[in-house]
Structure formats: C-alpha cells, structure tokens
Write an enzyme that holds these catalytic residues in place. Structure first.
Site, short mmCIF file in Angstrom:
data_model
loop_
_atom_site.label_atom_id
_atom_site.label_comp_id
_atom_site.label_asym_id
_atom_site.label_seq_id
_atom_site.Cartn_x
_atom_site.Cartn_y
_atom_site.Cartn_z
N LYS A 156 -9.86 1.75 -1.60
CA LYS A 156 -9.96 1.43 -0.19
C LYS A 156 -11.31 1.91 0.31
O LYS A 156 -11.70 3.08 0.10
CB LYS A 156 -8.83 2.10 0.58
CG LYS A 156 -8.67 1.63 2.02
CD LYS A 156 -7.39 2.20 2.62
CE LYS A 156 -7.09 1.61 3.99
NZ LYS A 156 -5.80 2.09 4.53
N GLU A 193 0.84 -1.20 0.00
CA GLU A 193 0.00 0.00 0.00
C GLU A 193 0.88 1.25 0.00
O GLU A 193 1.88 1.34 0.73
CB GLU A 193 -0.89 -0.01 1.26
CG GLU A 193 -1.77 1.23 1.39
CD GLU A 193 -2.50 1.28 2.72
OE1 GLU A 193 -3.52 1.99 2.80
OE2 GLU A 193 -2.06 0.61 3.69
N CYS A 251 -5.20 -2.97 3.31
CA CYS A 251 -4.84 -2.76 4.71
C CYS A 251 -6.04 -2.80 5.66
O CYS A 251 -6.57 -3.87 5.96
CB CYS A 251 -4.07 -1.44 4.83
SG CYS A 251 -3.14 -1.26 6.38
#
Length: 533
Positions: A361, A284, A395
């Site tokens: 995300k 990321e 993440c």
C-alpha cells in the site's frame, strides 16, 4: 546484522525463491519424450502407453498440439492432439486407426476439428488439477485455430464392473449422466463442457476396464466462425478474451483455531474454482481475524507484530491453494514486517502457476499510520498473469488517480482493489474513486471488502462493505457500469465475466476515449526516478 534482521532477510530470500513459477503448461519439445513415456507408463501400464518414439512422432507431426505440465521443473502431465476433418473424427472409428497407431500420422493441417488422442497425469500429482489445465490448453488452441471444436474417445473405466448388471455401454452412460452411477473419467469430461454423442465400439481393445468401448465426446467452440479461416495457432496460452472474476465479501468474526480460518478461505477458493473463475479477490487486512485467537487484547502495535508472525504460513498456504485449485488469488492484504523493521500493508498475489507477487500500500490512511505505524511502499507495477496484465491498489490508494494511471500506462486491463472500511461514508469514498478509475482508464475494477466485527482488535471494531465489479460507462457495458455487486454487510461471493475486447472497442471507438484523448503535450504521470524500474 542482528538475529532479527537475519531472520527477516531469510524470509525475504525465501519469498524471492517462492516467486518462481511452480506449475506451468507449455508446448512439448523433443527433449521431453523420455519423460513423457515415463509418466504415460506410470499412468496406464500394464495397458498400452505412449512411448518416446510415439511422442517424438506426435511432436514432429503437429508441434503446436502437444503440451506438457511442468511442476518445479519436472514433467507431471502430457496431452497429445492433432487436427482432423469432422467427416472422419465425428464418425465411428477406433483409437489405432484415427491416430495412425498413436503417431498422429493422420494429422490434417486443414482439419476443422481438434482430436484429443491422449491425456495423462503422473499419479503422484493428481490433486493439482493438472488434467483441467491440459484441457484448458487444448480449448485455447482450438480457439486460436478457429476450429469447430474438440472430439475424442473417452474411457469409461467403471463399465467392466457393472456390465453384467446394466448390459450395454449405452445404458451405463445414461446411468452416469443421470448421476445414478459414478464414473470419474466420464464426469470429468462432462464437467469440462464435453457432451457425449455416442459409443465407439472396439475403440481400444486393451482398455479392459472399459471393455474396449469409449464415449464419443465433443466440445463445440462457441467462438467458431463458419467462414474458412487460415489463422494459425498462437504460441501463447495467455490470449484470453473473456475472463471470469470473483470477489469475496468476507465476514470478520471470532475464530477458535487457525484451521477454522484456513477452512473458511478454502471454502471460498473452492467455490470460485468450481465456477471456473480465473481470479478471486479477498479483502484488505482480512488476516487480522487471526488476532481473535488470542484470549487477551493487544495494543495496536502488538497486534500488528503478532499477525505479521503468520506471514510465512500464510504465503505457503495461499500459494498451495492457487496451484491446487487452478485459480489466481488476489489474497487481500496482510501486515508484513520488512527486513528493516518497517510494517507494510502488503497485498499478496498468488498465481496458479505457483509464482507469487506483492504490492505494498503506497498511502497508509491516517489511522493506519497512527494506530499501527504502517509505512507506505514506493513501487506500483502491473503484474503479468496468464490472463494478461493486472494491477492491485489497496483501498485508500484507489483515491489517488496517478497510481491507477501508471498501471493503465503499463498495460493493466483489470484493477483489483481489496479494501477495509468502517462505515458507509468511508466505503463510498473508495467506491466512487474506484469507479472513477474504471472510467478514466477504461479498464475493469474489482473491489472486495470485509464486513462484521472484531471487538477485541484495536481499529477493527466495525466494518461496512458492498463489494462489486465495476466497468467503464459506455454502451458496450452494463447500464450503470456495474457488472456485479453484493448486498451490504453480508458475507457472500459475486462473479462476472469481463471481456477484454469490450475495453479495446471502448478505447478505440467508444462514446468518449479517455486514454486516447489525453493531452500529452500538456501533462503526463512521471514516477520518481529514484523508485523507477
């Protein structure tokens, strides 16, 4: 529409256009024969080449065994095969007699070996690993048909120049295999898992560079079952069972140029490709390393706007790497400004056929929202690849089980989790939750993180990572549910072979069957209709 909005819309439209597959391998059709002759002539003339009439005969005799590589709609590679009995294919022969004069007329529907009669690549497209893709298609066909292996006579084009000094072609072959001499064709076959079993004399009298000789090559199918099989070939090339994945643990460091950054990326992609990985994943926000090119420090908002300016270059560069190195790249994540002016933390997925996919995300962390004003996306969908369906969660998103369950419900068998964490406790949250996702969804999870530091970049001061490849916890898998891991805070790369059949066994008859035992009468994951497809 403002000039800025028009610019963003143009970028978004360019992104949609780029998402179309550029390089595919497919079954040859009768309508391809003129183009097949054209590239064969370009590759082999003035020596014998494949004519349109011969290509038509090959397709008619064994359509499943003829493949073409197509790049942006143009045919740039071709390979021809047929089935033959090992009693014939493994004994001395010439090219003309075993191929029936190049027509594949000796194709035997009951043959237990696949014979490779020709591979050619357009000379203008020889740095895209097209030959390797065609050989992969042959191997997949051999597996699908449950044949014993592949055999053919391979050229030895360096022999003519060295024949006086080395004497026999057998000695020349020994010199090449021992790396005393270099012969690109022989070495290509060896690197693709073929082994020489002898020299074929008079194989092709018109191959003057090889003095008419050929290396008798074989590849033995490791999945071959000795019992007679009546299975027929699948029309799909995406029936992989064992998938090799690579995870890169990337070190953040100051760089002096954009080329230094791209060279480091290409180094890891090259390594993963050399190890024949199907996927490689990067961390990321690793592209924030580009901010170290600036001499002055930026505020957090300025930094994100600055790195977002590299998006067009980043997409073009990474897509070319995926195609030229023949590998699917989960290219970490990169800050991206949308047409509406929002900043998204976006994962880019560059497939080796040239297609491009994205996954925003969904849940920005509090620090991302505070420092960089990053907004969350609104869609999570599985991505279809040549190795089956995959999912990507960035993440913090791995800490929300509903997202992973949606991907599992859509058929994803591997989840990729690029992450960026500052210290061990942050890392362990992502690690524990990722492993939980692997157990409860009975799929594989591949994590890739950053280490090192970027002192002049706000909110990127320190990092901690132990990148890893996780499995469900059952007897089918490694004891601790870890297929591969890395040393803490060290730049490196890790590999693992993942068997999809192991997941299917675990789901159907494992010690516990999390997916199968769900109580649909009590609960399910429902996506908001506003954002459903």
């Amino acid at each position: 529409m403002t000039a800025k909005a028009r610019s963003k819309a143009k970028a978004d439209n360019g992104m949609k256009a780029a998402a179309k597959p550029k390089l595919i391998v497919r079954q040859a059709r009768i309508g391809d024969v003129e183009e097949i002759e054209n590239i064969s002539r370009r590759a082999f003339a003035p020596q014998l080449y494949n004519t349109a009439a011969a290509a038509r005969s090959q397709i008619s005799n064994f359509p499943e065994g003829q493949f073409v590589a197509e790049y942006e709609g143009k045919i740039v590679g071709h390979c021809a095969t047929f089935r033959i009995s090992g009693d014939i294919g493994l004994k001395p022969h010439t090219w003309s007699e075993i191929t029936g004069g190049g027509l594949a007329s000796r194709h035997d529907p009951e043959g237990d070996w696949l014979y490779g009669m020709e591979v050619c690549v357009d000379p203008d497209y020889r740095r895209l690993r097209i030959g390797q893709r065609l050989y992969d298609a042959r191997r997949q066909l051999c597996r699908n048909l449950k044949l014993k292996g592949i055999t053919f006579g391979g050229r030895m084009p360096g022999y003519a120049k060295r024949s006086k000094s080395v004497g026999s072609p057998q000695v020349y072959l020994e010199k090449v295999t021992s790396k005393a001499f270099r012969d690109s064709v022989i070495l290509f076959h060896l690197s693709n898992g073929f082994e020489p079993i002898g020299i074929l004399e008079g194989y092709d009298p018109y191959d003057y560079d090889s003095r008419g000789f050929a290396v008798h090559m074989v590849w033995r199918n490791p999945l071959h079952a000795e019992e007679t099989s009546s299975a027929s070939a699948s029309q799909s090339l995406s029936t992989h069972d064992t998938i090799r994945v690579a995870t890169v643990q990337w070190q953040m460091r100051a760089i002096g140029s954009k080329e230094e950054f791209s060279d480091q990326i290409e180094y890891f992609i090259d390594v993963a490709s050399d190890y024949r990985a199907d996927f490689v994943v990067l961390p990321e926000l690793f592209t924030l390393q580009l901010l170290s090119l600036d001499k002055k420090s930026h505020s957090a908002s300025e930094a994100i706007a600055r790195v977002s300016g590299y998006t067009e270059w980043y997409i073009e560069f990474m897509s070319q790497l995926a195609v030229s190195y023949n590998i699917n790249i989960i290219a970490g994540s990169h800050p991206n400004e949308t047409a509406s002016g929002e900043i998204r933390n976006t994962a880019y997925i560059f497939l080796r056929d040239g297609s491009i996919h994205t996954q925003d995300k969904i849940h920005p962390t509090p620090s991302e929202a505070y420092w960089w004003n990053i907004k969350g996306g609104d869609k999570v969908d599985a991505i279809n690849t040549d190795c089956g369906l995959i999912g990507v969660l960035i993440c913090y998103d791995a800490e929300f089980p509903e997202l992973a369950r949606r991907l599992a419900d859509q058929g994803a068998m591997i989840l990729f989790v690029p992450f960026c964490t500052d210290e061990r406790r942050s890392y362990m949250r992502v690690r524990y939750c990722s492993h939980a996702r692997a157990i409860e969804n009975q799929f594989y999870v591949v994590m890739s993180g950053v280490v090192g530091n970027l002192p002049k970049v706000e909110n990127m001061d320190i990092h901690y990572a132990e990148s890893c490849i996780l499995t469900p916890c059952d007897f089918t898998f490694s004891r601790d549910g870890v297929a591969a891991d890395t040393a803490p805070n060290t730049e490196t790369i890790a590999f693992a072979d993942l068997r999809l059949s192991d997941l299917r066994v675990a789901r159907s008859s494992g010690s516990v069957r999390n997916l199968k035992d769900r109580r649909f009468d009590l609960y399910h994951v429902a996506w908001s209709k506003q954002h459903s497809r």
